[in-house]
Design a protein around this motif. Structure first.
Motif, PDB file in Angstrom:
ATOM      1  N   GLN A   1      -9.770 -12.651 -27.061  1.00  0.00           N
ATOM      2  CA  GLN A   1      -9.085 -11.807 -26.063  1.00  0.00           C
ATOM      3  C   GLN A   1      -8.322 -10.702 -26.767  1.00  0.00           C
ATOM      4  OE1 GLN A   1      -6.329 -13.821 -23.394  1.00  0.00           O
ATOM      5  NE2 GLN A   1      -6.105 -12.000 -22.102  1.00  0.00           N
ATOM      6  N   THR A   2      -8.574  -9.470 -26.328  1.00  0.00           N
ATOM      7  CA  THR A   2      -7.912  -8.314 -26.939  1.00  0.00           C
ATOM      8  C   THR A   2      -7.044  -7.556 -25.941  1.00  0.00           C
ATOM      9  OG1 THR A   2      -9.847  -6.920 -26.499  1.00  0.00           O
ATOM     10  CG2 THR A   2      -9.723  -7.977 -28.678  1.00  0.00           C
ATOM     11  N   VAL A   3      -7.317  -7.731 -24.658  1.00  0.00           N
ATOM     12  CA  VAL A   3      -6.491  -7.091 -23.626  1.00  0.00           C
ATOM     13  C   VAL A   3      -5.843  -8.211 -22.817  1.00  0.00           C
ATOM     14  CG1 VAL A   3      -6.431  -5.573 -21.621  1.00  0.00           C
ATOM     15  CG2 VAL A   3      -7.988  -5.050 -23.511  1.00  0.00           C
TER      16      VAL A   3
ATOM     17  N   LEU B   1     -15.907  -0.271 -21.596  1.00  0.00           N
ATOM     18  CA  LEU B   1     -16.025   0.914 -22.453  1.00  0.00           C
ATOM     19  C   LEU B   1     -17.046   0.696 -23.568  1.00  0.00           C
ATOM     20  CD1 LEU B   1     -14.415   3.563 -22.265  1.00  0.00           C
ATOM     21  CD2 LEU B   1     -12.780   2.605 -23.904  1.00  0.00           C
ATOM     22  N   ASN B   2     -17.182  -0.516 -24.035  1.00  0.00           N
ATOM     23  CA  ASN B   2     -18.113  -0.856 -25.116  1.00  0.00           C
ATOM     24  C   ASN B   2     -19.033  -1.971 -24.635  1.00  0.00           C
ATOM     25  OD1 ASN B   2     -15.219  -0.334 -26.822  1.00  0.00           O
ATOM     26  ND2 ASN B   2     -17.007   0.873 -27.371  1.00  0.00           N
TER      27      ASN B   2
ATOM     28  N   HIS C   1     -15.460 -10.911 -17.664  1.00  0.00           N
ATOM     29  CA  HIS C   1     -16.577 -10.081 -18.101  1.00  0.00           C
ATOM     30  C   HIS C   1     -17.779 -10.496 -17.245  1.00  0.00           C
ATOM     31  CE1 HIS C   1     -14.972  -8.702 -22.104  1.00  0.00           C
ATOM     32  NE2 HIS C   1     -14.191  -9.757 -21.928  1.00  0.00           N
TER      33      HIS C   1
ATOM     34  N   ARG D   1     -16.610  -0.527 -15.432  1.00  0.00           N
ATOM     35  CA  ARG D   1     -17.544  -0.776 -16.533  1.00  0.00           C
ATOM     36  C   ARG D   1     -16.786  -0.852 -17.864  1.00  0.00           C
ATOM     37  NH1 ARG D   1     -22.343  -0.860 -14.126  1.00  0.00           N
ATOM     38  NH2 ARG D   1     -22.611   0.507 -12.329  1.00  0.00           N
TER      39      ARG D   1
ATOM     40  N   ILE E   1      -4.953   6.035 -16.524  1.00  0.00           N
ATOM     41  CA  ILE E   1      -6.041   6.335 -17.460  1.00  0.00           C
ATOM     42  C   ILE E   1      -7.360   6.123 -16.715  1.00  0.00           C
ATOM     43  CG2 ILE E   1      -4.710   5.831 -19.554  1.00  0.00           C
ATOM     44  CD1 ILE E   1      -6.177   3.236 -19.824  1.00  0.00           C
TER      45      ILE E   1
ATOM     46  N   LEU F   1     -15.859  -5.346 -16.053  1.00  0.00           N
ATOM     47  CA  LEU F   1     -14.628  -6.128 -16.172  1.00  0.00           C
ATOM     48  C   LEU F   1     -14.009  -6.220 -14.784  1.00  0.00           C
ATOM     49  CD1 LEU F   1     -13.189  -4.445 -19.391  1.00  0.00           C
ATOM     50  CD2 LEU F   1     -14.482  -6.579 -19.239  1.00  0.00           C
TER      51      LEU F   1
ATOM     52  N   ILE G   1      -3.006  -1.624 -20.627  1.00  0.00           N
ATOM     53  CA  ILE G   1      -3.996  -0.581 -20.307  1.00  0.00           C
ATOM     54  C   ILE G   1      -4.710  -0.880 -18.993  1.00  0.00           C
ATOM     55  CG2 ILE G   1      -4.390   0.279 -22.640  1.00  0.00           C
ATOM     56  CD1 ILE G   1      -6.937  -1.399 -22.726  1.00  0.00           C
ATOM     57  N   PHE G   2      -4.893  -2.136 -18.639  1.00  0.00           N
ATOM     58  CA  PHE G   2      -5.580  -2.433 -17.381  1.00  0.00           C
ATOM     59  C   PHE G   2      -4.670  -2.125 -16.184  1.00  0.00           C
ATOM     60  CE2 PHE G   2      -8.979  -5.580 -19.186  1.00  0.00           C
ATOM     61  CZ  PHE G   2      -9.546  -4.526 -19.892  1.00  0.00           C
TER      62      PHE G   2
ATOM     63  N   HIS H   1     -22.265  -4.587 -17.838  1.00  0.00           N
ATOM     64  CA  HIS H   1     -21.064  -5.203 -18.422  1.00  0.00           C
ATOM     65  C   HIS H   1     -19.860  -4.614 -17.686  1.00  0.00           C
ATOM     66  CE1 HIS H   1     -18.583  -6.393 -22.270  1.00  0.00           C
ATOM     67  NE2 HIS H   1     -18.067  -6.871 -21.149  1.00  0.00           N
TER      68      HIS H   1
END
Ligand code: AMP
Length: 118
Positions: free
Chosen positions: A95-97, A32-33, A103, A30, A15, A41, A6-7, A39
């Motif tokens: 880590q999710t992405v 998303l959450n 961050h 920024r 996107i 990235l 996605i990045f 915050h």
């Protein structure tokens, strides 16, 4: 570029994202959450999955992520009060992405350490 990342899709404008910084090597947007009033990235345009995948030839590129962090912090007005940069590596760290990212967190006082004592 990694097809399902996605990045990478944000880099290629496939996107949308709230982009706040860009140069030849680095993009920042920024989160998303957000978990802090600032915050962001900060990512390399080169796809690198995790810290474990960083090669010696990427050293200058990784340094550029920190230069971008300082520049963004100045623009956001948090450079003097202080901010935190964090890069999670793999599952236990959250880590999710799997495209490395700093961050950039700031805008309030933060405790340390940020996890419960063992
Ligand atoms: P990490 O858990 O360290 O891998 O961080 C991934 C971060 O990416 C999380 O804070 C998510 O909120 C954020 N995120 C995921 N998808 C997007 C997106 N499309 N735009 C902005 N931030 C995102």
């Amino acid at each position: 570029m990694s097809g399902d990342c996605i990045f990478c899709k944000i880099i290629n404008r496939e996107i949308p994202a709230d982009i706040i910084f860009e140069n030849d090597d680095v993009l920042a947007f920024r989160d998303l959450n957000p978990v802090a009033s600032t915050h962001a990235l900060i990512i390399p345009k080169k796809h690198i999955g995790t810290i474990n995948d960083i090669n010696p030839e990427d050293a200058e590129l990784v340094g550029k992520l920190y230069l971008a962090a300082a520049e963004i912090a100045a623009v956001e007005g948090i450079a003097e009060q202080g901010y935190r940069v964090v890069m999670n590596c793999n599952k236990a760290a959250g880590q999710t992405v799997f495209h490395i990212h700093l961050h950039l967190l700031g805008g309030s006082e933060m405790g340390w350490p940020p996890w419960p004592a063992a």
